[in-house]
Design a protein around this motif. Structure first.
Motif, mmCIF file in Angstrom:
data_model
loop_
_atom_site.group_PDB
_atom_site.id
_atom_site.type_symbol
_atom_site.label_atom_id
_atom_site.label_comp_id
_atom_site.label_asym_id
_atom_site.label_seq_id
_atom_site.Cartn_x
_atom_site.Cartn_y
_atom_site.Cartn_z
ATOM 1 N N GLY A 1 0.848 -1.181 0.000
ATOM 2 C CA GLY A 1 0.000 0.000 0.000
ATOM 3 C C GLY A 1 0.885 1.231 0.000
ATOM 4 O O GLY A 1 2.058 1.171 -0.361
ATOM 5 N N GLY A 2 0.343 2.341 0.425
ATOM 6 C CA GLY A 2 1.150 3.551 0.472
ATOM 7 C C GLY A 2 0.305 4.787 0.613
ATOM 8 O O GLY A 2 -0.821 4.746 1.098
ATOM 9 N N PHE A 3 0.868 5.896 0.170
ATOM 10 C CA PHE A 3 0.167 7.161 0.269
ATOM 11 C C PHE A 3 0.670 8.131 -0.802
ATOM 12 O O PHE A 3 1.723 7.926 -1.394
ATOM 13 N N GLY B 1 12.627 8.587 -11.332
ATOM 14 C CA GLY B 1 13.169 7.431 -10.637
ATOM 15 C C GLY B 1 12.468 7.176 -9.325
ATOM 16 O O GLY B 1 11.659 7.970 -8.855
ATOM 17 N N THR B 2 12.790 6.024 -8.767
ATOM 18 C CA THR B 2 12.200 5.607 -7.497
ATOM 19 C C THR B 2 13.264 5.655 -6.414
ATOM 20 O O THR B 2 14.257 4.934 -6.478
ATOM 21 N N MET B 3 13.048 6.517 -5.442
ATOM 22 C CA MET B 3 13.946 6.653 -4.303
ATOM 23 C C MET B 3 13.457 5.727 -3.199
ATOM 24 O O MET B 3 12.256 5.657 -2.925
ATOM 25 N N THR B 4 14.361 5.015 -2.572
ATOM 26 C CA THR B 4 14.011 4.147 -1.446
ATOM 27 C C THR B 4 14.506 4.796 -0.159
ATOM 28 O O THR B 4 15.690 5.119 -0.036
ATOM 29 N N MET B 5 13.570 4.993 0.779
ATOM 30 C CA MET B 5 13.906 5.550 2.092
ATOM 31 C C MET B 5 13.609 4.502 3.156
ATOM 32 O O MET B 5 12.516 3.945 3.196
ATOM 33 N N THR B 6 14.600 4.237 3.983
ATOM 34 C CA THR B 6 14.448 3.259 5.059
ATOM 35 C C THR B 6 14.568 3.976 6.397
ATOM 36 O O THR B 6 15.544 4.677 6.651
ATOM 37 N N TRP B 7 13.545 3.787 7.212
ATOM 38 C CA TRP B 7 13.480 4.351 8.563
ATOM 39 C C TRP B 7 13.810 3.216 9.528
ATOM 40 O O TRP B 7 13.016 2.293 9.685
ATOM 41 N N HIS B 8 14.998 3.272 10.141
ATOM 42 C CA HIS B 8 15.444 2.248 11.098
ATOM 43 C C HIS B 8 15.161 2.748 12.509
ATOM 44 O O HIS B 8 15.501 3.886 12.842
ATOM 45 N N LEU B 9 14.569 1.898 13.339
ATOM 46 C CA LEU B 9 14.226 2.246 14.713
ATOM 47 C C LEU B 9 14.964 1.305 15.653
ATOM 48 O O LEU B 9 14.782 0.092 15.598
ATOM 49 N N VAL C 1 4.355 13.540 -4.163
ATOM 50 C CA VAL C 1 5.116 12.297 -4.103
ATOM 51 C C VAL C 1 4.169 11.133 -3.839
ATOM 52 O O VAL C 1 3.287 11.218 -2.991
ATOM 53 N N ASP C 2 4.340 10.074 -4.616
ATOM 54 C CA ASP C 2 3.620 8.822 -4.403
ATOM 55 C C ASP C 2 4.572 7.880 -3.692
ATOM 56 O O ASP C 2 5.692 7.638 -4.159
ATOM 57 N N VAL C 3 4.130 7.343 -2.561
ATOM 58 C CA VAL C 3 4.978 6.504 -1.720
ATOM 59 C C VAL C 3 4.335 5.132 -1.552
ATOM 60 O O VAL C 3 3.149 5.037 -1.215
ATOM 61 N N GLU C 4 5.125 4.099 -1.780
ATOM 62 C CA GLU C 4 4.692 2.712 -1.532
ATOM 63 C C GLU C 4 5.385 2.218 -0.276
ATOM 64 O O GLU C 4 6.578 2.469 -0.067
ATOM 65 N N PHE C 5 4.637 1.519 0.573
ATOM 66 C CA PHE C 5 5.252 0.857 1.716
ATOM 67 C C PHE C 5 5.810 -0.476 1.221
ATOM 68 O O PHE C 5 5.062 -1.414 0.960
ATOM 69 N N ALA C 6 7.128 -0.544 1.077
ATOM 70 C CA ALA C 6 7.768 -1.746 0.551
ATOM 71 C C ALA C 6 7.975 -2.802 1.628
ATOM 72 O O ALA C 6 7.925 -4.004 1.340
ATOM 73 N N GLU D 1 10.536 -1.656 14.245
ATOM 74 C CA GLU D 1 11.924 -1.828 13.791
ATOM 75 C C GLU D 1 12.262 -1.073 12.518
ATOM 76 O O GLU D 1 13.326 -0.475 12.409
ATOM 77 N N ARG D 2 11.360 -1.129 11.515
ATOM 78 C CA ARG D 2 11.747 -0.597 10.200
ATOM 79 C C ARG D 2 10.520 -0.300 9.341
ATOM 80 O O ARG D 2 9.547 -1.060 9.335
ATOM 81 N N VAL D 3 10.621 0.796 8.595
ATOM 82 C CA VAL D 3 9.653 1.129 7.558
ATOM 83 C C VAL D 3 10.465 1.450 6.302
ATOM 84 O O VAL D 3 11.366 2.297 6.350
ATOM 85 N N VAL D 4 10.150 0.749 5.216
ATOM 86 C CA VAL D 4 10.820 1.005 3.944
ATOM 87 C C VAL D 4 9.793 1.572 2.978
ATOM 88 O O VAL D 4 8.741 0.977 2.757
ATOM 89 N N GLN D 5 10.137 2.736 2.433
ATOM 90 C CA GLN D 5 9.242 3.438 1.506
ATOM 91 C C GLN D 5 9.928 3.569 0.144
ATOM 92 O O GLN D 5 11.129 3.836 0.073
ATOM 93 N N ARG D 6 9.146 3.411 -0.906
ATOM 94 C CA ARG D 6 9.619 3.702 -2.267
ATOM 95 C C ARG D 6 8.849 4.925 -2.744
ATOM 96 O O ARG D 6 7.620 4.894 -2.831
ATOM 97 N N ALA D 7 9.575 5.992 -3.052
ATOM 98 C CA ALA D 7 8.958 7.276 -3.374
ATOM 99 C C ALA D 7 9.244 7.682 -4.813
ATOM 100 O O ALA D 7 10.377 7.571 -5.284
#
Length: 155
Positions: A50-52, A103-111, A75-80, A86-92
């Motif tokens: 999914g995403g936002f 292009g598709t940027m990947t952002m990883t939120w590490h907790l 920005v269209d973001v997919e929850f990868a 622990e972690r949220v990985v988004q493709r934006a």
């Protein structure tokens, strides 16, 4: 060149609380827009795959022309990947006519637990070349400061 944009901060909230703020529509609208912007989520589906879609509007477009229009970044973001607390990985993907933002940027939120709080580290790879690294890292840092204020105020 393999560019990695990153920023981090310790937030005085549990990993579960931070994770919750990453997956709550109203929270995201409140803290994600960096300084000088406001945000609105148009579409919301908080599950893997999914995403936002977020509309970021510059408060003063004269100094920061947008990627999508003079005053906005869309920005269209997919929850990868979603790993609770622990972690949220988004493709934006930015909506833009300029190929420098393609292009598709990947952002990883590490907790990671850190004492009574959480160390939050954000890494971004495959960042479109039109996005200046220093500006991007400053934007991530600003979003993290907003997240800290949002969560620390909520306690």
């Amino acid at each position: 060149m393999d560019r990695i944009d990153r920023a981090g901060r310790v937030i005085a909230a549990s990993p579960a609380a931070v994770y919750g703020a990453l997956l709550d529509r109203q929270a995201l609208e409140a803290w994600m827009p960096p300084e000088g912007m406001r945000g609105r989520v148009e579409r919301w589906d908080p599950r893997p795959g999914g995403g936002f879609r977020m509309i970021l509007t510059y408060l003063d477009a004269a100094d920061s022309p947008g990627k999508t229009s003079d005053a906005t970044d869309v920005v269209d973001v997919e929850f990868a990947d979603l790993v609770p607390a622990e972690r949220v990985v988004q493709r934006a993907v930015f909506e833009a006519d300029d190929p420098a933002y393609e292009g598709t940027m990947t952002m990883t939120w590490h907790l990671v637990p850190a004492g009574d709080g959480t160390e939050v580290t954000v890494t971004a790879v495959d960042v479109p070349p039109g996005i200046d690294q220093a500006d991007h890292e400053a934007g991530i840092t600003s979003s993290l400061a907003n997240l800290a204020s949002y969560l620390e105020r909520a306690d």
